[in-house]
Design a protein around this motif. Sequence first.
Motif, PDB file in Angstrom:
ATOM      1  N   GLY A  30       0.815  -1.211   0.000  1.00 25.29           N
ATOM      2  CA  GLY A  30       0.000   0.000   0.000  1.00 25.29           C
ATOM      3  C   GLY A  30       0.840   1.248   0.000  1.00 25.29           C
ATOM      4  N   THR A  31       0.304   2.268   0.650  1.00 23.98           N
ATOM      5  CA  THR A  31       0.953   3.572   0.685  1.00 23.98           C
ATOM      6  C   THR A  31       0.975   4.115   2.103  1.00 23.98           C
ATOM      7  OG1 THR A  31      -1.165   4.651   0.205  1.00 23.98           O
ATOM      8  CG2 THR A  31       0.270   4.152  -1.683  1.00 23.98           C
ATOM      9  N   PHE A  32       1.903   5.016   2.338  1.00 21.58           N
ATOM     10  CA  PHE A  32       1.971   5.768   3.586  1.00 21.58           C
ATOM     11  C   PHE A  32       1.386   7.139   3.272  1.00 21.58           C
ATOM     12  CE2 PHE A  32       5.435   2.706   3.807  1.00 21.58           C
ATOM     13  CZ  PHE A  32       5.306   2.193   5.088  1.00 21.58           C
ATOM     14  N   LEU A  44      -0.507  -9.814  -0.442  1.00 24.05           N
ATOM     15  CA  LEU A  44       0.329 -10.795  -1.099  1.00 24.05           C
ATOM     16  C   LEU A  44       0.494 -11.974  -0.133  1.00 24.05           C
ATOM     17  CD1 LEU A  44       2.049 -11.501  -3.571  1.00 24.05           C
ATOM     18  CD2 LEU A  44       3.960 -10.332  -2.465  1.00 24.05           C
ATOM     19  N   PRO A  45      -0.417 -12.964  -0.209  1.00 27.46           N
ATOM     20  CA  PRO A  45      -0.287 -14.140   0.669  1.00 27.46           C
ATOM     21  C   PRO A  45       1.030 -14.864   0.379  1.00 27.46           C
ATOM     22  CG  PRO A  45      -2.420 -14.113  -0.428  1.00 27.46           C
ATOM     23  CD  PRO A  45      -1.564 -13.065  -1.091  1.00 27.46           C
ATOM     24  N   ILE A  46       1.647 -15.364   1.439  1.00 23.06           N
ATOM     25  CA  ILE A  46       2.937 -16.042   1.309  1.00 23.06           C
ATOM     26  C   ILE A  46       2.861 -17.360   2.072  1.00 23.06           C
ATOM     27  CG2 ILE A  46       5.385 -15.897   1.927  1.00 23.06           C
ATOM     28  CD1 ILE A  46       5.316 -13.021   1.195  1.00 23.06           C
ATOM     29  N   SER A  47       3.490 -18.384   1.534  1.00 24.88           N
ATOM     30  CA  SER A  47       3.549 -19.669   2.226  1.00 24.88           C
ATOM     31  C   SER A  47       4.452 -19.547   3.443  1.00 24.88           C
ATOM     32  CB  SER A  47       4.100 -20.757   1.307  1.00 24.88           C
ATOM     33  OG  SER A  47       3.234 -20.971   0.228  1.00 24.88           O
ATOM     34  N   ARG A  71       9.726  -6.127  -4.583  1.00 21.67           N
ATOM     35  CA  ARG A  71       9.793  -5.845  -6.022  1.00 21.67           C
ATOM     36  C   ARG A  71       8.392  -5.697  -6.616  1.00 21.67           C
ATOM     37  NH1 ARG A  71      14.670  -9.997  -7.601  1.00 21.67           N
ATOM     38  NH2 ARG A  71      16.360  -8.599  -7.015  1.00 21.67           N
ATOM     39  N   GLU A  72       7.470  -6.571  -6.202  1.00 20.05           N
ATOM     40  CA  GLU A  72       6.089  -6.468  -6.689  1.00 20.05           C
ATOM     41  C   GLU A  72       5.472  -5.142  -6.266  1.00 20.05           C
ATOM     42  OE1 GLU A  72       3.051  -9.496  -6.659  1.00 20.05           O
ATOM     43  OE2 GLU A  72       4.605 -11.038  -6.703  1.00 20.05           O
ATOM     44  N   ALA A  73       5.693  -4.767  -5.024  1.00 18.30           N
ATOM     45  CA  ALA A  73       5.157  -3.496  -4.539  1.00 18.30           C
ATOM     46  C   ALA A  73       5.705  -2.340  -5.364  1.00 18.30           C
ATOM     47  CB  ALA A  73       5.492  -3.306  -3.056  1.00 18.30           C
ATOM     48  N   ARG A  74       7.000  -2.308  -5.537  1.00 16.93           N
ATOM     49  CA  ARG A  74       7.648  -1.223  -6.284  1.00 16.93           C
ATOM     50  C   ARG A  74       7.123  -1.162  -7.719  1.00 16.93           C
ATOM     51  NH1 ARG A  74      12.494  -1.625  -4.196  1.00 16.93           N
ATOM     52  NH2 ARG A  74      13.000  -3.459  -5.424  1.00 16.93           N
ATOM     53  N   ALA A  75       6.945  -2.335  -8.359  1.00 19.45           N
ATOM     54  CA  ALA A  75       6.449  -2.376  -9.738  1.00 19.45           C
ATOM     55  C   ALA A  75       5.033  -1.813  -9.840  1.00 19.45           C
ATOM     56  CB  ALA A  75       6.480  -3.810 -10.268  1.00 19.45           C
ATOM     57  N   ARG A  76       4.281  -1.846  -8.756  1.00 22.07           N
ATOM     58  CA  ARG A  76       2.905  -1.340  -8.744  1.00 22.07           C
ATOM     59  C   ARG A  76       2.811   0.067  -8.147  1.00 22.07           C
ATOM     60  NH1 ARG A  76       0.266  -6.993  -6.618  1.00 22.07           N
ATOM     61  NH2 ARG A  76       0.831  -8.170  -8.472  1.00 22.07           N
ATOM     62  N   GLY A  77       3.968   0.669  -7.860  1.00 19.71           N
ATOM     63  CA  GLY A  77       3.976   2.009  -7.281  1.00 19.71           C
ATOM     64  C   GLY A  77       3.562   2.009  -5.817  1.00 19.71           C
ATOM     65  N   LEU A  78       3.773   0.888  -5.131  1.00 18.55           N
ATOM     66  CA  LEU A  78       3.378   0.746  -3.728  1.00 18.55           C
ATOM     67  C   LEU A  78       4.589   0.414  -2.875  1.00 18.55           C
ATOM     68  CD1 LEU A  78       0.208  -1.482  -4.358  1.00 18.55           C
ATOM     69  CD2 LEU A  78       0.254   0.995  -3.929  1.00 18.55           C
ATOM     70  N   ASP A  79       4.356   0.327  -1.581  1.00 15.53           N
ATOM     71  CA  ASP A  79       5.372  -0.095  -0.613  1.00 15.53           C
ATOM     72  C   ASP A  79       4.836  -1.278   0.172  1.00 15.53           C
ATOM     73  OD1 ASP A  79       7.414   2.069  -0.803  1.00 15.53           O
ATOM     74  OD2 ASP A  79       5.738   3.337  -0.162  1.00 15.53           O
ATOM     75  N   VAL A  80       5.732  -2.030   0.787  1.00 18.75           N
ATOM     76  CA  VAL A  80       5.298  -3.004   1.785  1.00 18.75           C
ATOM     77  C   VAL A  80       5.012  -2.183   3.043  1.00 18.75           C
ATOM     78  CG1 VAL A  80       5.930  -4.986   3.199  1.00 18.75           C
ATOM     79  CG2 VAL A  80       6.657  -4.886   0.803  1.00 18.75           C
ATOM     80  N   VAL A  81       3.749  -2.161   3.466  1.00 18.78           N
ATOM     81  CA  VAL A  81       3.369  -1.357   4.635  1.00 18.78           C
ATOM     82  C   VAL A  81       3.146  -2.211   5.871  1.00 18.78           C
ATOM     83  CG1 VAL A  81       2.412   0.519   3.248  1.00 18.78           C
ATOM     84  CG2 VAL A  81       0.903  -1.325   4.036  1.00 18.78           C
ATOM     85  N   GLY A  82       3.106  -3.528   5.684  1.00 15.45           N
ATOM     86  CA  GLY A  82       2.901  -4.376   6.847  1.00 15.45           C
ATOM     87  C   GLY A  82       2.917  -5.845   6.521  1.00 15.45           C
ATOM     88  N   ILE A  83       2.834  -6.607   7.580  1.00  9.76           N
ATOM     89  CA  ILE A  83       2.829  -8.066   7.520  1.00  9.76           C
ATOM     90  C   ILE A  83       1.623  -8.552   8.308  1.00  9.76           C
ATOM     91  CG2 ILE A  83       4.071 -10.147   8.256  1.00  9.76           C
ATOM     92  CD1 ILE A  83       6.681  -8.489   7.853  1.00  9.76           C
ATOM     93  N   TYR A  84       0.924  -9.537   7.770  1.00 14.85           N
ATOM     94  CA  TYR A  84      -0.166 -10.137   8.534  1.00 14.85           C
ATOM     95  C   TYR A  84       0.164 -11.589   8.822  1.00 14.85           C
ATOM     96  CZ  TYR A  84      -2.103 -12.546   4.391  1.00 14.85           C
ATOM     97  OH  TYR A  84      -2.288 -13.356   3.299  1.00 14.85           O
ATOM     98  N   HIS A  85      -0.383 -12.087   9.916  1.00 15.60           N
ATOM     99  CA  HIS A  85      -0.281 -13.508  10.217  1.00 15.60           C
ATOM    100  C   HIS A  85      -1.390 -13.893  11.186  1.00 15.60           C
ATOM    101  CE1 HIS A  85       2.076 -12.107  13.749  1.00 15.60           C
ATOM    102  NE2 HIS A  85       1.867 -13.293  14.280  1.00 15.60           N
TER     103      HIS A  85
END
Length: 149
Positions: A30-32, A44-47, A71-85
Amino acid sequence: MIVLPQDHRTAIAAHAVEAHPEECCGLMLGTFDDGGDRVVRELLPISNARESEARHNRFLIGPMEMLKGEREARARGLDVVGIYHSHPDVPAVPSQFDLDHAWPVYSYVIVTSHADSTGDLRSWQLREDRSGFDEEQVGTPDGGPPGRT
């Protein structure tokens, strides 16, 4: 605050139930905003890369998965804003393990999972001195009250 649309809450809940009795995990892209809030645009679900015997109470996002997410975030003009679990069958409160492995800046969304449902969904931010987490508000894009998962 983290702004988390209802469809993303629903997706996190579904991932948590699917993974139960193991922990699920994923990245929030997302974005800040100017006020410092994190606005989630995509998940982006991750195993869970943790060894199988520890997946019931631990998760691991491998370095290559993290790099791929960035890299996916950057390619979409976004940032990694957090992690869920998820926390299977226990409260959505960070564990000591979560604290020991947390990174600054991110929001940490935790959802309680059960075999066929989820409970609380809460978000946390690591304190600057790394002494613990502070709970942060989980908002909706329209500014309305947060919905249940």
